[in-house]
Each structure stands twice: as C-alpha cells, then as structure tokens.
Motif scaffolding. Structure first.
Motif, PDB file in Angstrom:
ATOM      1  N   TYR A 107      -1.938   1.406  -4.295  1.00  0.00           N
ATOM      2  CA  TYR A 107      -0.836   0.504  -3.957  1.00  0.00           C
ATOM      3  C   TYR A 107       0.245   0.546  -5.027  1.00  0.00           C
ATOM      4  CZ  TYR A 107      -3.085  -2.774  -7.240  1.00  0.00           C
ATOM      5  OH  TYR A 107      -3.653  -3.352  -8.359  1.00  0.00           O
ATOM      6  N   LEU A 108       1.404   0.051  -4.637  1.00  0.00           N
ATOM      7  CA  LEU A 108       2.549  -0.101  -5.527  1.00  0.00           C
ATOM      8  C   LEU A 108       2.699  -1.577  -5.824  1.00  0.00           C
ATOM      9  CD1 LEU A 108       5.121   1.609  -6.614  1.00  0.00           C
ATOM     10  CD2 LEU A 108       6.310   0.527  -4.714  1.00  0.00           C
ATOM     11  N   GLN A 109       2.827  -1.928  -7.096  1.00  0.00           N
ATOM     12  CA  GLN A 109       3.047  -3.325  -7.476  1.00  0.00           C
ATOM     13  C   GLN A 109       4.482  -3.483  -7.945  1.00  0.00           C
ATOM     14  OE1 GLN A 109      -0.025  -5.375  -9.742  1.00  0.00           O
ATOM     15  NE2 GLN A 109       1.536  -6.289 -11.050  1.00  0.00           N
ATOM     16  N   PHE A 110       5.194  -4.399  -7.305  1.00  0.00           N
ATOM     17  CA  PHE A 110       6.600  -4.638  -7.645  1.00  0.00           C
ATOM     18  C   PHE A 110       6.745  -5.982  -8.339  1.00  0.00           C
ATOM     19  CE2 PHE A 110      10.697  -6.621  -6.624  1.00  0.00           C
ATOM     20  CZ  PHE A 110      11.571  -5.666  -7.110  1.00  0.00           C
ATOM     21  N   TYR A 148       0.838  -1.200   0.000  1.00  0.00           N
ATOM     22  CA  TYR A 148       0.000   0.000   0.000  1.00  0.00           C
ATOM     23  C   TYR A 148       0.875   1.254   0.000  1.00  0.00           C
ATOM     24  CZ  TYR A 148      -4.028  -2.955   1.018  1.00  0.00           C
ATOM     25  OH  TYR A 148      -5.014  -3.900   0.948  1.00  0.00           O
ATOM     26  N   LEU A 149       0.435   2.248  -0.756  1.00  0.00           N
ATOM     27  CA  LEU A 149       1.159   3.512  -0.850  1.00  0.00           C
ATOM     28  C   LEU A 149       0.856   4.361   0.379  1.00  0.00           C
ATOM     29  CD1 LEU A 149       0.664   4.273  -4.639  1.00  0.00           C
ATOM     30  CD2 LEU A 149       2.866   3.973  -3.485  1.00  0.00           C
ATOM     31  N   VAL A 150       1.814   4.403   1.279  1.00  0.00           N
ATOM     32  CA  VAL A 150       1.707   5.215   2.485  1.00  0.00           C
ATOM     33  C   VAL A 150       3.022   5.961   2.679  1.00  0.00           C
ATOM     34  CG1 VAL A 150       0.064   3.665   3.595  1.00  0.00           C
ATOM     35  CG2 VAL A 150       2.513   3.318   3.968  1.00  0.00           C
ATOM     36  N   GLY A 151       2.978   6.995   3.495  1.00  0.00           N
ATOM     37  CA  GLY A 151       4.184   7.740   3.811  1.00  0.00           C
ATOM     38  C   GLY A 151       4.876   7.167   5.037  1.00  0.00           C
ATOM     39  N   ALA A 152       5.672   8.004   5.681  1.00  0.00           N
ATOM     40  CA  ALA A 152       6.424   7.566   6.858  1.00  0.00           C
ATOM     41  C   ALA A 152       5.746   8.001   8.153  1.00  0.00           C
ATOM     42  CB  ALA A 152       7.843   8.118   6.799  1.00  0.00           C
ATOM     43  N   GLY A 153       4.535   8.534   8.053  1.00  0.00           N
ATOM     44  CA  GLY A 153       3.817   8.919   9.265  1.00  0.00           C
ATOM     45  C   GLY A 153       3.755  10.420   9.441  1.00  0.00           C
ATOM     46  N   ALA A 180       4.728   1.338  13.211  1.00  0.00           N
ATOM     47  CA  ALA A 180       4.938   2.707  12.743  1.00  0.00           C
ATOM     48  C   ALA A 180       4.443   2.939  11.316  1.00  0.00           C
ATOM     49  CB  ALA A 180       6.419   3.064  12.832  1.00  0.00           C
ATOM     50  N   VAL A 181       3.998   1.879  10.650  1.00  0.00           N
ATOM     51  CA  VAL A 181       3.520   2.028   9.269  1.00  0.00           C
ATOM     52  C   VAL A 181       2.076   2.554   9.291  1.00  0.00           C
ATOM     53  CG1 VAL A 181       3.049   0.870   7.085  1.00  0.00           C
ATOM     54  CG2 VAL A 181       5.007   0.167   8.484  1.00  0.00           C
ATOM     55  N   PRO A 182       1.810   3.717   8.681  1.00  0.00           N
ATOM     56  CA  PRO A 182       0.459   4.270   8.711  1.00  0.00           C
ATOM     57  C   PRO A 182      -0.520   3.414   7.901  1.00  0.00           C
ATOM     58  CG  PRO A 182       2.088   5.924   8.035  1.00  0.00           C
ATOM     59  CD  PRO A 182       2.753   4.588   7.976  1.00  0.00           C
ATOM     60  N   LYS A 183      -1.789   3.547   8.217  1.00  0.00           N
ATOM     61  CA  LYS A 183      -2.816   2.908   7.408  1.00  0.00           C
ATOM     62  C   LYS A 183      -2.987   3.685   6.110  1.00  0.00           C
ATOM     63  CE  LYS A 183      -5.542   0.737  11.073  1.00  0.00           C
ATOM     64  NZ  LYS A 183      -6.895   0.620  11.687  1.00  0.00           N
ATOM     65  N   PRO A 184      -3.253   2.989   5.001  1.00  0.00           N
ATOM     66  CA  PRO A 184      -3.421   3.687   3.722  1.00  0.00           C
ATOM     67  C   PRO A 184      -4.705   4.507   3.701  1.00  0.00           C
ATOM     68  CG  PRO A 184      -3.947   1.364   3.484  1.00  0.00           C
ATOM     69  CD  PRO A 184      -3.386   1.519   4.872  1.00  0.00           C
ATOM     70  N   LEU A 185      -4.681   5.579   2.922  1.00  0.00           N
ATOM     71  CA  LEU A 185      -5.845   6.432   2.744  1.00  0.00           C
ATOM     72  C   LEU A 185      -6.522   6.116   1.416  1.00  0.00           C
ATOM     73  CD1 LEU A 185      -4.393   9.884   3.871  1.00  0.00           C
ATOM     74  CD2 LEU A 185      -5.826   8.336   5.206  1.00  0.00           C
ATOM     75  N   LYS A 186      -7.829   6.187   1.378  1.00  0.00           N
ATOM     76  CA  LYS A 186      -8.550   5.981   0.130  1.00  0.00           C
ATOM     77  C   LYS A 186      -8.270   7.142  -0.821  1.00  0.00           C
ATOM     78  CE  LYS A 186     -12.727   7.966   2.195  1.00  0.00           C
ATOM     79  NZ  LYS A 186     -14.145   7.719   2.532  1.00  0.00           N
ATOM     80  N   TRP A 187      -8.450   6.890  -2.098  1.00  0.00           N
ATOM     81  CA  TRP A 187      -8.140   7.866  -3.151  1.00  0.00           C
ATOM     82  C   TRP A 187      -9.432   8.578  -3.539  1.00  0.00           C
ATOM     83  CZ3 TRP A 187      -8.024   7.937  -8.911  1.00  0.00           C
ATOM     84  CH2 TRP A 187      -7.112   8.858  -9.419  1.00  0.00           C
ATOM     85  N   THR A 188      -9.676   9.745  -2.940  1.00  0.00           N
ATOM     86  CA  THR A 188     -10.909  10.490  -3.190  1.00  0.00           C
ATOM     87  C   THR A 188     -10.593  11.974  -3.344  1.00  0.00           C
ATOM     88  OG1 THR A 188     -11.367  10.959  -0.852  1.00  0.00           O
ATOM     89  CG2 THR A 188     -12.152   8.839  -1.725  1.00  0.00           C
ATOM     90  N   LYS A 189     -11.600  12.743  -3.643  1.00  0.00           N
ATOM     91  CA  LYS A 189     -11.449  14.191  -3.771  1.00  0.00           C
ATOM     92  C   LYS A 189     -11.056  14.819  -2.437  1.00  0.00           C
ATOM     93  CE  LYS A 189     -11.965  17.791  -6.571  1.00  0.00           C
ATOM     94  NZ  LYS A 189     -11.183  17.934  -7.827  1.00  0.00           N
TER      95      LYS A 189
END
Length: 218
Positions: A152-155, A75-80, A178-187
């Motif tokens: 998400y990122l597919q490798f 899943y595409l998430v940042g570092a928090g 420490a891994v954040p939960k992913p956010l949905k892709w919305t407006k």
C-alpha cells in the motif's frame, strides 16, 4: 447532537487545483479507494491571552491560523489489465507529493520527483452527509511492502481549513468497479526485485519520501 458514523460511510475525493488554494470541486469520478483514514479537522497555532486584569480566571485565547492534517492508505494497484500506460486512480496523490508522471505509450507510467511547480489539490472528505473540504493540499508518500500483507501507499498531507458543511446525500458518481484488487507481494507476483540496480530478495520493504510538511505564514 451526536450521530453514529460507520466506517464505510466515509469517502475521499481528490482533484489537482489550477491555482493554489482554489477549489477544484472534485466529484465522485475523483474518489479514492482508501482505508485507515485519520483526519485532524482543525489544527493550528493558538495564542493564550495573559493580561493583568486584577482578578482570577481564564481569559481565553485567540486562534492565529487554521489548517488541516490528513493521513490515509491506498492499496498499490495499477489501472487494470491492458492499461499499462494509464495512471492509477490515485495518481493525483503523486502529483501533490512532488511527483510528475512520465507516460510511455503502450509501455508504462513512471514518476519522477520535482521541486518546482508542485501541484496542490482540493480534497473532499465526506462523512455521511457532512462535507469537509481541504484546499491547497500537499504531502508526502510512503511505499509499504510485506510478504504478510498487501502492498500500500501511505499519504500524509496538510491543507487549508474550510468550514465543514452539511449537505443532502453523498458524493455522486462514486464507482470503484474499475479499480483492480491488490496483489500480494510474493516471489510469484514479483519474481524480480531490483533496488538501485541490485537484484534482491526481501521479506519487507519500506520506502519513505520523507518530505517535511509545514505551514508558512505570509
């Protein structure tokens, strides 16, 4: 002997190598929070023996080379929160997919494509107590966004075959707290979408690096 492998009893760890094909010995601190894993544990070229021996029967074959294929999603998430200049926990995937990070203090982490001095990685795939190390891994990434799912990122990668070993216990030090939960892709979560300088509205977006993978015999 067969064993029952539950999906949650798998873990992948990845660490960039100091030299191509040299085991970087990833630990639990290098674990990736992935899903939809697909591992081809042994692939390669095989040459079939076809001598004229005067009788019928399969003569077998000779394995010419061995390598592994691996594919998974993260899943595409940042570092928090507050870590805008810290690479995400899966940053090593970018490193071995021909990217280099550009860190701007207190601002961002960006990635740029490179075609020289591309990193390779040591990937440990642990299935229960069975450890399959894949060395010299390089690959390609695909970014997937949809309003009906999580981004998400597919490798997809290839690496050098190493004979699996059975070890006692799992990979120590694995902690995804420490891994954040992913956010949905919305407006609401992505109020502005800009692609090549153009502001867009979109229901889905797929960006494929499209880097071909092949084994060179030298």
């Amino acid at each position: 002997m067969s064993i029952l492998l539950r999906e949650q009893e798998q873990v992948i760890a990845l660490k960039t190598e100091s030299a191509y094909g040299t085991d970087a010995t990833p630990t639990g601190a290098n674990a990736l929070l992935v899903h939809d894993i697909s591992i081809t544990a042994l692939d390669g070229d095989v040459s079939k023996l076809n001598n004229l021996v005067g009788f019928l029967g399969n003569q077998g074959s000779v394995r010419i080379n061995s390598y592994c294929r691996v594919e998974f999603k993260v899943y595409l998430v940042g570092a928090g929160t507050g870590n805008v200049d810290v690479p995400p926990h899966y940053a090593a995937l970018y490193d071995i997919a021909s990217h280099a990070d550009v860190v701007t203090a207190d601002t961002s982490v960006d990635y740029t494509l490179v075609d020289t001095d591309v990193d390779s990685g040591s990937l440990y795939y642990l299935a229960k107590e069975h450890l399959h190390a894949i060395l010299g891994v390089r690959g390609s990434v695909k970014w997937m966004f949809s309003t009906t799912g999580l981004p998400y990122l597919q490798f997809t990668g290839m690496g050098l075959y190493v004979e699996p070993v059975k070890q006692g216990g799992g990979l120590s030090g694995v902690n995804f707290a420490a891994v954040p939960k992913p956010l949905k892709w919305t407006k609401q979560t992505v109020p502005v979408l800009t692609l090549h300088g153009e502001a867009l509205d979109g229901e889905s977006l797929e960006i494929d690096q499209g880097q071909p993978l092949s084994l060179i015999h030298i």
